[in-house]
Design a protein around this motif. Sequence first.
Motif, mmCIF file in Angstrom:
data_model
loop_
_atom_site.group_PDB
_atom_site.id
_atom_site.type_symbol
_atom_site.label_atom_id
_atom_site.label_comp_id
_atom_site.label_asym_id
_atom_site.label_seq_id
_atom_site.Cartn_x
_atom_site.Cartn_y
_atom_site.Cartn_z
ATOM 1 N N ARG A 281 0.824 -1.226 0.000
ATOM 2 C CA ARG A 281 0.000 0.000 0.000
ATOM 3 C C ARG A 281 0.852 1.269 0.000
ATOM 4 N N ARG A 282 1.913 1.230 0.808
ATOM 5 C CA ARG A 282 2.747 2.429 0.843
ATOM 6 C C ARG A 282 3.404 2.657 -0.530
ATOM 7 N N ARG A 698 -7.626 13.509 0.037
ATOM 8 C CA ARG A 698 -6.637 14.424 -0.512
ATOM 9 C C ARG A 698 -5.260 13.829 -0.257
ATOM 10 N N ASN A 709 0.451 11.514 4.127
ATOM 11 C CA ASN A 709 -0.681 10.641 4.502
ATOM 12 C C ASN A 709 -0.736 9.388 3.632
ATOM 13 N N TYR A 712 -4.005 4.190 4.526
ATOM 14 C CA TYR A 712 -5.461 4.295 4.593
ATOM 15 C C TYR A 712 -5.936 4.851 5.933
ATOM 16 N N MET A 713 -5.018 5.063 6.875
ATOM 17 C CA MET A 713 -5.434 5.728 8.112
ATOM 18 C C MET A 713 -5.641 7.215 7.886
ATOM 19 N N ASP A 714 -4.828 7.780 7.018
ATOM 20 C CA ASP A 714 -4.869 9.230 6.861
ATOM 21 C C ASP A 714 -5.325 9.691 5.477
ATOM 22 N N PHE A 715 -5.335 8.805 4.508
ATOM 23 C CA PHE A 715 -5.967 9.117 3.220
ATOM 24 C C PHE A 715 -7.377 8.569 3.348
ATOM 25 N N LEU A 716 -8.333 9.480 3.413
ATOM 26 C CA LEU A 716 -9.656 9.109 3.912
ATOM 27 C C LEU A 716 -10.595 8.700 2.783
ATOM 28 N N ILE A 717 -10.590 7.434 2.472
ATOM 29 C CA ILE A 717 -11.574 6.903 1.529
ATOM 30 C C ILE A 717 -12.880 6.718 2.295
ATOM 31 N N PHE A 719 -16.017 5.351 4.039
ATOM 32 C CA PHE A 719 -16.570 4.032 4.377
ATOM 33 C C PHE A 719 -18.018 3.989 3.900
#
Lengths: 797, 284
Positions: A281-282, A698, A709, A712-717, A719
């Motif tokens: 992911r990173r 963003r 970010n 997925y903790m800070d790039f807010l897809i 839910f």
Amino acid sequence: MPDKHVGQPLLRKEDPRLLAGQGRYLDDLGRDALAAAFVRSPVAHARITDIDVTDALDVEGLVAIYTYEDLPDRIAEPLPLLIPHPDLTHARTPHCLANGEVNHVGEAVVMVVATDRYLAEDAAERIRVAYRDLPPVVGVSQARAGDRLVHEDVPGNIAARSVQENGQGDAHSAIAAAPHKLTLDLEIERSASMPMEGKGVLAHWDADDRTLRVHSSTQTSTSVRLAVAAKLGLPPDRVEVVTPDVGGGFGVKIVHPWPEEILVPWAAMTLGRDVKWVEDRREHFISSAHERGQQQRIEVGFDDAGRLHGLSVEIWHDNGAYVPYGIIVPIVTSTQLLGPYKVGAYRVEFTSLYTNTVIVTPYRGAGRPQGVFAMERTMDAIAEYLGLDRLAVREANLIQPDEMPYDQGLVFQDGRPLIYDSGDYPTMMRMIRDLVGWDGFEAEREAAAGQGRRIGIGVAAYVEGTGMGPYEGAHVKVETTGEIVVSTGLTTQGQGHYTTLAQIAADVLGVAVADVTVITGDTRRFKYAVGTFASRAIVTSGNAVAVAAAKVAEKAKRIAAAALGDGIAPEDLELGDGVVRRKDDPGSFIDLQTVAVLSNPLRYAFDEAAKAATQFAAAANTGDEPGLEATGFYMPERSTFAAGAHGVVVETDPETADIKILRYCVVHDCGVVVNPRIVEGQVHGGVAQGVGGALYERIVYDDAGQLVNASYMDFLIPFSTEVPHIETAHMVTASGVNPLGLKGAGEAGVIPTSAAVASAVEDAERGRGATEQGLAIRRMPISPSELYELRKGRVHA
Amino acid sequence: MKPPPVVYHGPDTLEEAVRLLAEHGAEAKVLAGGQSLVPMLNMRLTAPRRLVDVNRLDELAYVRSDRHGVRVGALARHADVERATHAFETVPLLRQAVRTVAHPTIRNRGTTVGSLVHADPAGEMPAVLALLDGEVLLRSERDGERTVAAADFFVGPMESACREDEVAVEAYFPRPAGRTGTDWRELSRRSGDYALCGVGTLVRVDDAGAVVAARAAYIAMGSVPQVVDLTEAAADGDWSAAAESAADQLDPEDDIHASAEYRRHLARVLTARSLKASYEAVAP
């Protein structure tokens, strides 16, 4: 069995397998393969002064370490510029591994191959790369300033500058002569496709056979094949590219060849071992692709009714560190910005700028959300300025049905004229007015206000060019078991092609959808294809399937006529219920399966059915090539234009500035609908991503070019809890471009969401009475914290 | 996103776990629910040489209540705390807060005691412990058992008083005295995200309904849970004034999700709402 499968909301054939965990994704393959990991640049812009691998050499399981110096010949050259354009005067593309300089955090510097991924990462961690920092260029403003350069030989960081005018006179003069003028400065931030499954490549080299088999999680296996063959110096027919199940693409996987798609096969050939790389992911955040980031300046001239006389738009587009995919995104913004409107004299100029950030390539919507944001913010600003209803201003500018086909006077992203083939925009706007309850909303607003609540309504419309060429093809075969196999070269990553393409083939061949198996993205099965992107698959491949299936039907009739004898001509026959039968005597028929047997004249009978096709049986010799199969292609003359309008109701908390979507309404026109359930799903998925782009997602770089970010903790897809219930109404204006009347639906949902939400939030924050001003939203996405800031700037009388 | 090499220990008893930490504490991490530790390992943000997995210590998987309070064992999952009716009846704040901890799947695995030891300043349970003046029971081979009060337990961001040779065995959440109402609320970007600001309040009233004690605890507003006594400020039931006074004592920071100023504003708004709710839960 219904007469027609096209138009039926059939359940997706692929779902039982995928939902039961039987999908086969890239990482499910190649369990015994060697694993690759990459040392990626931790800095945004630097010269590489040294690479020291000493400490990594004693990691158990290490197989190979490669740097740029190790790359031979064509692999050492920059990756191809996929879509050249005359205005793209300063194209720079990356190397597979950094050649002395890194231009964004995440750029691959060293490739490590080990017996498993854990060990590969252990070794990668021990490799020391020394960097001499160069000043990073981050964000559109810094790129525009031009005092720092991403590429020292690209002045002003300008990759491309492009101007288009629509042939209706000089826009600036038209604006100057108009009764009213406005100027807007807008900004859209970066986001990204973020498929659940990242990229991944598995390569197998057969040294005896001299063939290379590559599995890649891609949106275009055929193009990967050609790119890999070219880079590795192999004839294309020595390269097979297979796309397994793909966990989402949304644009990022149409880019190719990614460095890993070259390096992994090359390593497999060099080492004589299977090699696999699965992006984590990173890595996906810092080394794949982003989109959206633009600044825009809009000047518009209009009359008292809000009718546009002239529109001039300047766009500054952040293309990241390199432009392997060319300037498609800003071209799409520039052209699709016009939406369903007639804008008078139009001039658009974009500047595509390098920054020391991840490359920018199409992400679902592909530049349209930015364009629609520009156009629809302009419509709202005009309405505000004139004190007119926002929908009325839009309606005053619509292209009318009797003006179709409508030539917007520009060149579209496929190099063809931007001609809308069909559409009924006034009806579309009436439908969204009714669906969202526009006319009754003032009463709702007052009722809410009485409870201390702020609600607002917004609307946005778009037109989307879909189904562009150059072509797609399909091979349709009736097996002697009766199974119909449809092979198309395009890939699938969740769109439901196993169902929709089967529906089309089933109708032409008169069989059940259950009898049709669809194969996608496997160059062993079909070599010629472009790819699944740009809302093109069902239009291009759907029509190609129909062409191929029709050829098969004709052949089946010829063979059946010969077999039935009795002076029957092929024209006397029809296909239906799995048989070829006489139109005037349906009781006289021959199974399609039997026709398939007869289609291949045999010397040897291998089973009971085959006897019918042997030489001493009553052979049905028609002179056709053997096999009840055919290949067909569809090459569109130009794109076909889908359209839609979204209406949204939001509530903003007067104290916390929290923003909540109360209602989300969609009117959607994608021409003839093959499967309404799947189209609805596409719309829902698009709106979910649109809501992400409007309120949550963003990509944030700091001044040093670090992506802060990248998780997925800070790039807010959003839910499921953030995605509103979506109310949908469909309309059908058949495409005038292709035989089936289809238009694409893949990107639709995401396109106007930011514009519609901005409109609604602005409306909720409308000034109350004479004591409070409204506020202007000029930038998306918007968070509660940002709405709070905007409120502070509001003037209280 | 693969962890570096690590030696795994899976003790079957608490004694064994404590012994392992006595021997290896400096290079070991205790693995309970793993909802924070495992991602950090995968991203190589932490690289302990050893993991001591306490998931076999079934005797610590308890949530027990008596009239004084609720005891939560080291292996009780957030979901156990959330579902335990007796715990809710004894200390309603526990359920009020724990249901805002991340998502159900994370609560099914993550442990309450683990989140206390992790001491994330954005974590709910540390603030709950602090607001209630609870305590944590620690055990080591060297010192046996010792109890640390919440006020002393949270030392800094991601730093608790639990030493590297200690296992946090139990957390104790005392039942608030007298006629006390509690409330938990927070605003997060998405449901289940870390809060931009979270506040728990506790208001005690006398039989006439007069406020005799009021406190608030905050998450994401400082390096450790921030507890503010508002008894005086809330004495006359002016929740807005009390909230104002609370917000003045907080020192939040900017991040990519919200400005410090907005966070302080949220603290003000949420505190007023929360005090009112706590009060109304017990007002005559």
